[in-house]
Design an enzyme around this catalytic site. Structure first.
Site, mmCIF file in Angstrom:
data_model
loop_
_atom_site.group_PDB
_atom_site.id
_atom_site.type_symbol
_atom_site.label_atom_id
_atom_site.label_comp_id
_atom_site.label_asym_id
_atom_site.label_seq_id
_atom_site.Cartn_x
_atom_site.Cartn_y
_atom_site.Cartn_z
ATOM 1 N N SER A 126 0.805 -1.223 0.000
ATOM 2 C CA SER A 126 0.000 0.000 0.000
ATOM 3 C C SER A 126 0.839 1.275 0.000
ATOM 4 O O SER A 126 0.299 2.360 -0.180
ATOM 5 C CB SER A 126 -0.952 0.023 1.205
ATOM 6 O OG SER A 126 -0.265 0.329 2.386
ATOM 7 N N LYS A 164 0.961 4.476 7.006
ATOM 8 C CA LYS A 164 0.212 5.258 6.017
ATOM 9 C C LYS A 164 0.647 6.726 6.104
ATOM 10 O O LYS A 164 1.304 7.145 7.060
ATOM 11 C CB LYS A 164 -1.299 5.183 6.295
ATOM 12 C CG LYS A 164 -1.925 3.806 6.113
ATOM 13 C CD LYS A 164 -2.009 3.373 4.674
ATOM 14 C CE LYS A 164 -2.730 2.041 4.528
ATOM 15 N NZ LYS A 164 -1.974 0.922 5.104
#
EC number: 3.4.21.88
Length: 204
Positions: A126, A164
């Site tokens: 990701s 993230k």
């Protein structure tokens, strides 16, 4: 200083070379491979002789802790053994494992405060558009806050850990992946446990 055998000189030269290239000394296995010794105990024996003769100093409590002493032409850097803490996801969150799996030597010049820095191994894709890939080790500085846009290790409301890009918005937090095929994670509450300050990738 007492004269070295050819094998001892080869080992010392290899240690100096690796310190010069990477900023930290090689592992016992790497030394053995470089000088043609299959037995780690034999390598340890040669390192002991080098230490007795005053060419190196070792810290038995730390892996790879080899300091070159005396008349050498290699400027060594101070090395910090940074703990590697479990696995953390860069895909779907997984439970953070708060235990030290191993230690990794990093130059002190890039690590401010050994007790405030740790490393985590990435699992998932990701963050690939930020140059963080599956299997990478990220260097994380422990802190409880972050500016919008910084890459963080965060704990979600369910105590799941994820890497993230962090955004605090009007009535929620957005944990944004760096992969255009994935959606952001939107949360009412999130706990920042650290900011990613570096990435290590083994090219071998």
């Amino acid at each position: 200083m007492e004269k070295l055998t050819k094998r001892q000189q080869d080992i010392l030269d290899f240690i100096k070379l690796k310190v010069q290239e990477k900023g930290y000394p090689p592992s016992v296995r790497e030394i053995g491979q470089a000088v043609g010794l299959a037995s780690s105990s034999t390598v340890h024996g040669h390192l002991s002789r080098l230490e007795e003769k005053g060419y190196i100093r070792r810290d038995p409590t730390k892996p790879r802790a080899i300091e070159i002493l005396g008349d050498n032409r290699t400027e060594t850097q101070s090395v910090i053994q940074v703990p590697i803490i479990g696995k953390v996801t860069a895909g779907l969150p997984i439970t953070a494992v708060e235990s030290v799996e191993d230690h990794f030597p990093l130059p002190a010049s890039i690590v401010a405060g050994a007790d405030q820095v740790f490393m985590l191994r990435i699992s998932g894709d990701s963050m690939i558009e930020a140059g963080i890939f599956d299997g990478d080790l990220v260097v994380v500085r422990q802190q409880q806050s972050a500016y919008n846009g910084e890459i963080v290790v965060a704990l979600t409301e369910d105590n799941e850990a994820t890497v993230k890009r962090f955004y605090k918005e009007k009535d929620h937090f957005r944990l944004q992946p760096e992969n255009s095929s994935l959606e952001p994670i939107i949360l009412k509450q999130v706990s920042v446990i650290g900011k990613v300050i570096g990435v290590y990738r083994d090219l071998h």
